[in-house]
Design an enzyme around this catalytic site. Sequence first.
Site, short mmCIF file in Angstrom:
data_model
loop_
_atom_site.label_atom_id
_atom_site.label_comp_id
_atom_site.label_asym_id
_atom_site.label_seq_id
_atom_site.Cartn_x
_atom_site.Cartn_y
_atom_site.Cartn_z
N CYS A 1 44.73 -2.49 -25.62
CA CYS A 1 44.72 -3.95 -25.47
C CYS A 1 43.70 -4.44 -24.43
O CYS A 1 43.16 -5.55 -24.56
CB CYS A 1 46.11 -4.48 -25.13
SG CYS A 1 46.92 -3.61 -23.79
N HIS B 1 46.14 -10.58 -21.25
CA HIS B 1 45.26 -9.90 -20.30
C HIS B 1 44.02 -10.77 -20.07
O HIS B 1 43.52 -11.42 -20.99
CB HIS B 1 44.78 -8.57 -20.88
CG HIS B 1 45.82 -7.48 -20.93
ND1 HIS B 1 47.09 -7.60 -20.41
CD2 HIS B 1 45.75 -6.22 -21.43
CE1 HIS B 1 47.76 -6.47 -20.59
NE2 HIS B 1 46.97 -5.62 -21.22
C1 2RA Z 1 48.73 -1.83 -20.55
N1 2RA Z 1 46.81 -1.44 -21.93
O1 2RA Z 1 48.42 -3.01 -20.41
C2 2RA Z 1 48.14 -1.01 -21.62
C3 2RA Z 1 49.03 -1.02 -22.82
N2 2RA Z 1 48.44 -0.48 -23.99
O2 2RA Z 1 49.54 -1.25 -19.85
#
Ligand code: 2RA
Length: 350
Positions: free
Chosen positions: A129, A254
Amino acid sequence: KLPTLAVVGATGAVGTVMLEILSTRQNVWGEIRLIASARSAGKLLTVRGEQVPVVALSAEAFDGVDVAMFDVPDEVSAEWGPVAAARGAVVVDNSGAFRMDTDVPLVVPEVNPAAARQRPRGIIANPNCTTLSMIVAMGALHAEYGLTKLVVASYQAASGAGQAGIDTLRDQLTKVSSTPNLGTAPGDLRRAVGDLGPFPAPLALNVVPWAGSLKDAGWSSEELKVRNESRKILGLPDLKVSATCVRVPVITTHSLVVHATFEREITADQARAVLRDAPGIVLCDDPANGEFPTPNDVVGTDPTWVGRIRQSMDEPNELELFVCGDNLRKGAALNTAQIAELIAAELTVG
Ligand code: 2RA
């Protein structure tokens, strides 16, 4: 006949978003079969407005399946992905089990859709991600200006660590809001919140410069994923990439600060012109009017949002920018669904 889709890991945080996404996108599927661990078998979940019973993961569960999307831990994908592929399904896997396998393409439909056609193992991998939250924007800029180096800092949401991450942050926020003055003395949060859940330090009222597991020379697995996956998706095996991954007290979405170096001079306006027309991108870059993406404005949406674009004051071929992407949607379920739709189109055309 429309192809049959299996969703493996239908009950998890990403699986839940996946069912929502399958219910709202154009319907290209015949049967949608929901598969999870034996513990969830028989549970009814809603997809496309219908209640569908969950079936337990087994080899037979893949009989008649054309495309199987997996969102399960690495070791479950490593074991069951090849089983599904051997039964004739094209596997689209969202774990880390196959991403760097040279016989498994790593696909972002806006960036390298053609890679999905070369899949000798019958498996296609979905990126992590954090990589996905920036790569559509970087792919669009690379296509025009030639990327040579990326230096990124992530601001990752709790849901990247799954439902346990969400539950831990909510629980910590409840605790800190009922205790006055927390966050003002060294270690007071650690003493107040108790269970740290999947994080190595309190996340409420804090930032934690860590995601993933420890790898060589102090790098985290998450930082290496950003480097290795960006190189593979962009087809730039020598791209210079340095990442620092940080967890912030956000539930979902994110964000990344990206410092990108290109082969040619690129102004902020030239970058905006590319991104304005790029599929899957929303340009939100008008700081004079208070407009830039924030995770809370972006959560629940599909595109990658880009703002704060500036040309470096020292190097005319370098840009600074800020990107946000919903880590459960484009960062996971949506990209998986988009790859599965590429395969559905291929199967339908024949
Ligand atoms: C996280 N990228 O954000 C990782 C999850 N796939 O922890």
